[in-house]
Design a protein around this motif. Structure first.
Motif, PDB file in Angstrom:
ATOM      1  N   ASP A   9       0.962  -1.236  -0.041  1.00 37.34           N
ATOM      2  CA  ASP A   9      -0.026  -0.039   0.003  1.00 37.34           C
ATOM      3  C   ASP A   9       0.873   1.378   0.118  1.00 37.34           C
ATOM      4  O   ASP A   9       1.930   1.298   0.455  1.00 37.34           O
ATOM      5  CB  ASP A   9      -0.999  -0.062   1.307  1.00 37.34           C
ATOM      6  CG  ASP A   9      -1.979   1.058   1.240  1.00 37.34           C
ATOM      7  OD1 ASP A   9      -1.767   2.160   1.084  1.00 37.34           O
ATOM      8  OD2 ASP A   9      -3.231   0.492   1.290  1.00 37.34           O
ATOM      9  N   ASP A  10       0.566   2.432  -0.719  1.00 35.38           N
ATOM     10  CA  ASP A  10       1.484   3.576  -0.571  1.00 35.38           C
ATOM     11  C   ASP A  10       1.131   4.530   0.429  1.00 35.38           C
ATOM     12  O   ASP A  10       1.767   5.373   0.513  1.00 35.38           O
ATOM     13  CB  ASP A  10       0.985   4.228  -2.069  1.00 35.38           C
ATOM     14  CG  ASP A  10      -0.190   4.840  -2.102  1.00 35.38           C
ATOM     15  OD1 ASP A  10      -1.370   4.172  -1.702  1.00 35.38           O
ATOM     16  OD2 ASP A  10      -0.492   6.048  -2.928  1.00 35.38           O
ATOM     17  N   ASN A  11       0.035   3.943   1.434  1.00 36.52           N
ATOM     18  CA  ASN A  11      -0.031   4.904   2.467  1.00 36.52           C
ATOM     19  C   ASN A  11       0.720   4.409   3.846  1.00 36.52           C
ATOM     20  O   ASN A  11       0.314   3.280   4.337  1.00 36.52           O
ATOM     21  CB  ASN A  11      -1.753   4.956   2.830  1.00 36.52           C
ATOM     22  CG  ASN A  11      -1.909   6.022   3.909  1.00 36.52           C
ATOM     23  OD1 ASN A  11      -1.469   5.907   4.811  1.00 36.52           O
ATOM     24  ND2 ASN A  11      -3.026   6.575   3.594  1.00 36.52           N
ATOM     25  N   THR A  34       5.536  -0.422  -0.742  1.00 36.37           N
ATOM     26  CA  THR A  34       4.749   0.919  -1.172  1.00 36.37           C
ATOM     27  C   THR A  34       4.517   0.956  -2.552  1.00 36.37           C
ATOM     28  O   THR A  34       3.864   1.913  -3.283  1.00 36.37           O
ATOM     29  CB  THR A  34       5.198   2.038  -0.692  1.00 36.37           C
ATOM     30  OG1 THR A  34       6.562   2.296  -1.158  1.00 36.37           O
ATOM     31  CG2 THR A  34       5.219   1.939   0.981  1.00 36.37           C
ATOM     32  N   SER A  35       4.917  -0.056  -3.412  1.00 39.59           N
ATOM     33  CA  SER A  35       5.153   0.050  -4.687  1.00 39.59           C
ATOM     34  C   SER A  35       5.078  -1.109  -5.395  1.00 39.59           C
ATOM     35  O   SER A  35       5.491  -2.098  -5.132  1.00 39.59           O
ATOM     36  CB  SER A  35       6.413   1.003  -5.417  1.00 39.59           C
ATOM     37  OG  SER A  35       7.510   0.075  -5.329  1.00 39.59           O
ATOM     38  N   LEU A  57      -1.851   2.397  -5.985  1.00 41.14           N
ATOM     39  CA  LEU A  57      -0.734   2.536  -5.504  1.00 41.14           C
ATOM     40  C   LEU A  57      -0.073   3.688  -6.145  1.00 41.14           C
ATOM     41  O   LEU A  57       0.752   3.687  -6.759  1.00 41.14           O
ATOM     42  CB  LEU A  57       0.006   1.197  -5.855  1.00 41.14           C
ATOM     43  CG  LEU A  57       0.045  -0.090  -5.275  1.00 41.14           C
ATOM     44  CD1 LEU A  57       0.509  -1.068  -5.755  1.00 41.14           C
ATOM     45  CD2 LEU A  57      -0.064   0.108  -3.775  1.00 41.14           C
ATOM     46  N   GLY A  58      -0.671   4.936  -5.604  1.00 37.96           N
ATOM     47  CA  GLY A  58      -0.352   5.971  -6.074  1.00 37.96           C
ATOM     48  C   GLY A  58      -0.501   6.130  -7.601  1.00 37.96           C
ATOM     49  O   GLY A  58      -1.687   6.191  -8.055  1.00 37.96           O
ATOM     50  N   ASP A  59       0.659   6.407  -8.448  1.00 44.26           N
ATOM     51  CA  ASP A  59       0.559   6.359  -9.862  1.00 44.26           C
ATOM     52  C   ASP A  59       0.239   5.025 -10.652  1.00 44.26           C
ATOM     53  O   ASP A  59       0.398   4.955 -11.754  1.00 44.26           O
ATOM     54  CB  ASP A  59       1.692   7.319 -10.623  1.00 44.26           C
ATOM     55  CG  ASP A  59       1.501   8.590 -10.125  1.00 44.26           C
ATOM     56  OD1 ASP A  59       0.398   9.161  -9.624  1.00 44.26           O
ATOM     57  OD2 ASP A  59       2.610   9.250 -10.119  1.00 44.26           O
ATOM     58  N   GLU A  60       0.719   3.961  -9.746  1.00 45.83           N
ATOM     59  CA  GLU A  60       0.617   2.590 -10.178  1.00 45.83           C
ATOM     60  C   GLU A  60      -0.681   1.766  -9.893  1.00 45.83           C
ATOM     61  O   GLU A  60      -1.453   2.483  -9.006  1.00 45.83           O
ATOM     62  CB  GLU A  60       1.890   1.738  -9.496  1.00 45.83           C
ATOM     63  CG  GLU A  60       3.106   2.206  -9.812  1.00 45.83           C
ATOM     64  CD  GLU A  60       4.500   1.628  -9.205  1.00 45.83           C
ATOM     65  OE1 GLU A  60       5.129   1.521  -9.908  1.00 45.83           O
ATOM     66  OE2 GLU A  60       4.242   1.176  -7.907  1.00 45.83           O
TER      67      GLU A  60
END
Length: 122
Positions: A9-11, A34-35, A57-60
Motif C-alpha cells: 500500500d502506498d499509505n 509501497t510500490s 498504489l499512487g500512480d501505479e
C-alpha cells in the motif's frame, strides 16, 4: 502456524495500522511495500502465504501488481487479495478479471476476512 502476510500500500499510516491490527489477530506481517517494484521484490524474498495489495498504489495499479505476481511466479504459493478504501462494486469487473483470490475493503480488513477468502480460519 500463523498466516504470513505481505502488505502492499502506498499509505504509510495505513500500512502501520493494518500491520498492528493483523498481528493482534494472529497474522504474521512479514513485510510491507509501497510500490510495484517493492512488492515484487518483497514477495520473492519473503515468500508470504498471502499478499494484500491496494488497488491504488499512487500512480501505479494494484491490478498490474496482481497480474505480475501471477504471471512471473514471484508470489510462489501466495494468494493475492486486493484491498481498497472504495467499495467492491466500484471495481467488480476488474476484480473478476484479475488473478486475485478476492477483495476486501480496508474497513473489512481482518484475519477473519482473509481466512474467509482463503477458505480457512487463520
Amino acid at each position: 502456524m500463523p498466516l504470513r502476510c505481505l502488505l502492499v500500500d502506498d499509505n504509510d499510516a495505513f500500512l502501520e495500522a493494518a500491520r498492528i491490527l493483523l498481528q493482534r489477530e494472529g497474522v504474521t506481517v512479514v513485510g510491507v511495500a509501497t510500490s510495484i517494484t517493492e512488492g515484487l521484490r518483497e514477495a520473492r524474498a519473503l515468500r508470504p502465504d498471502v499478499i494484500l495489495v491496494d488497488i491504488g498504489l499512487g500512480d501505479e495499479s494494484g491490478f498490474d501488481l496482481a497480474r505480475l505476481l501471477a504471471r512471473d511466479g514471484h508470489r510462489g504459493s501466495a494468494e493475492v487479495i486486493l484491498i481498497s478504501a472504495r467499495a467492491e462494486t466500484d471495481y467488480a469487473e476488474l476484480i473478476a478479471e484479475s488473478p486475485a483470490a478476492g477483495f476486501l475493503t480496508k474497513a473489512e480488513l481482518s484475519a477473519w476476512g482473509i481466512g474467509r477468502i482463503l477458505g480457512h480460519t487463520p
